[in-house]
Design a protein around this motif. Structure first.
Motif, PDB file in Angstrom:
ATOM      1  N   THR A  97      54.895  86.506  78.022  1.00  0.00           N
ATOM      2  CA  THR A  97      55.932  85.832  77.249  1.00  0.00           C
ATOM      3  C   THR A  97      55.321  84.564  76.666  1.00  0.00           C
ATOM      4  N   ILE A  98      55.450  84.387  75.357  1.00  0.00           N
ATOM      5  CA  ILE A  98      54.876  83.228  74.678  1.00  0.00           C
ATOM      6  C   ILE A  98      55.975  82.526  73.887  1.00  0.00           C
ATOM      7  N   MET A 147      52.653  86.167  63.476  1.00  0.00           N
ATOM      8  CA  MET A 147      51.233  86.468  63.689  1.00  0.00           C
ATOM      9  C   MET A 147      50.971  86.905  65.125  1.00  0.00           C
ATOM     10  N   LEU A 148      51.564  86.189  66.075  1.00  0.00           N
ATOM     11  CA  LEU A 148      51.388  86.534  67.487  1.00  0.00           C
ATOM     12  C   LEU A 148      51.870  87.947  67.779  1.00  0.00           C
ATOM     13  N   LYS A 149      53.068  88.243  67.326  1.00  0.00           N
ATOM     14  CA  LYS A 149      53.669  89.550  67.611  1.00  0.00           C
ATOM     15  C   LYS A 149      52.919  90.669  66.900  1.00  0.00           C
ATOM     16  N   THR A 150      52.408  90.396  65.719  1.00  0.00           N
ATOM     17  CA  THR A 150      51.642  91.393  64.985  1.00  0.00           C
ATOM     18  C   THR A 150      50.311  91.650  65.671  1.00  0.00           C
ATOM     19  N   ARG A 173      56.242  89.297  74.486  1.00  0.00           N
ATOM     20  CA  ARG A 173      57.565  88.789  74.141  1.00  0.00           C
ATOM     21  C   ARG A 173      57.366  87.417  73.513  1.00  0.00           C
ATOM     22  N   VAL A 174      57.804  87.253  72.275  1.00  0.00           N
ATOM     23  CA  VAL A 174      57.643  85.987  71.571  1.00  0.00           C
ATOM     24  C   VAL A 174      59.016  85.354  71.357  1.00  0.00           C
ATOM     25  N   ILE A 175      59.140  84.099  71.788  1.00  0.00           N
ATOM     26  CA  ILE A 175      60.359  83.326  71.590  1.00  0.00           C
ATOM     27  C   ILE A 175      60.036  82.189  70.630  1.00  0.00           C
TER      28      ILE A 175
END
Length: 214
Positions: free
Chosen positions: A46-47, A60-63, A69-71
Motif C-alpha cells: 500500500t502506497i 505512474m505508480l499504479k501503471t 494499492r495506491v491512495i
C-alpha cells in the motif's frame, strides 16, 4: 497538508494550467522517473501519495506495478477531478481522497510519497505532515519526497524569480534554506538521505529518502 494552510496550484488555484507548467518548467520526466525508481513499488504493498495533486505520480505508480494499492490524498477537489480522469484514461484503479495528512489516521502503508508539496506549506504544517506520515507507515516503511530543497548560486536566483513569485516567500524560504532533512529527522524518521538532485529553471528539486524505525 495543513488543516487549513496550503498554497493552491501555481499559487493561484489555476489547476488547469498546473500540469503544463510542471512539464515545461521542472524537467518533470527526469525527477518523476527518479522518484518512481526510488519508490520501487512491490506487489501487495500500500502506497500513499500525499498531496497527490492532479494524480500524475499516483497513476505512474499504479501503471508501473498494478498489484499495489495506491491512495492519493489532496485537499483540492478540482485537482482530484483531473486525477480521476487521468486514472480512468490510463485504466488504473487509484483510491482518491480529499483531505490532509491527519486524515490518514487509521490507515497503514508500506510507503508514502510526496512531490512538490512541502515547499507550499508553513513550517509548522510541514512538521505536522511528516509526523502524520510517520504514524501511518509500517515499521521500516519508506518515505520518498521530491521537492525544492536547498538552493545555491544560480538556482537560488531562479527559485526567487519563479517559485517564490508564485507561492510567496514565507513558506518556500525554509525549503530553500535546506530545512526538509532536519524536519524529517525531527519527526522520527531514520536513514534520512538525499538520493538525487535535479537542476531546473525554477531551482533545484531534491529527492529525499527516509524510513520509519523498526
Amino acid at each position: 497538508m495543513g488543516e487549513q494552510n496550503y498554497t493552491p496550484p501555481l499559487g493561484t488555484g489555476d489547476t488547469q494550467d498546473y500540469d503544463r507548467a510542471i512539464r515545461i518548467w521542472t524537467r518533470e520526466r527526469r525527477w518523476r522517473s527518479a522518484l518512481l525508481q526510488a519508490t520501487a513499488p512491490v506487489a501487495g504493498e500500500t502506497i500513499i501519495d500525499f498531496g497527490c495533486g492532479t494524480g500524475t505520480f499516483a497513476v505512474m505508480l499504479k501503471t508501473a506495478q498494478p498489484d499495489v494499492r495506491v491512495i492519493g490524498i489532496d485537499p483540492d477537489e478540482e485537482a482530484l477531478t483531473i486525477a480521476r480522469a487521468k486514472a480512468e484514461q490510463a485504466g488504473v484503479d487509484v483510491e482518491w481522497r480529499r483531505g490532509f495528512a491527519s486524515d490518514l489516521a487509521g490507515d497503514s502503508a508500506d510507503a508514502a510519497v510526496s512531490s512538490l508539496v512541502f515547499h507550499q506549506m508553513p513550517v509548522v504544517e510541514k512538521a505536522r505532515a511528516f509526523a502524520a506520515l510517520l504514524q501511518v507507515l509500517r515499521p521500516r516503511g519508506r518515505l520518498l519526497v521530491a521537492d525544492y530543497g536547498r538552493q545555491r548560486g544560480l538556482m537560488r536566483l531562479l527559485f526567487r524569480a519563479t517559485i517564490q513569485r508564485l507561492d510567496g516567500v514565507a513558506d518556500t524560504q525554509p525549503n530553500a534554506d535546506g530545512i526538509l532533512p532536519d524536519l524529517i529527522s525531527e519527526a522520527g524518521f531514520v536513514d534520512v538521505r538525499e538520493i538525487d538532485r535535479v537542476h531546473t529553471v525554477t531551482g533545484t528539486i531534491m529527492l529525499l529518502e527516509a524510513k520509519r524505525p523498526a
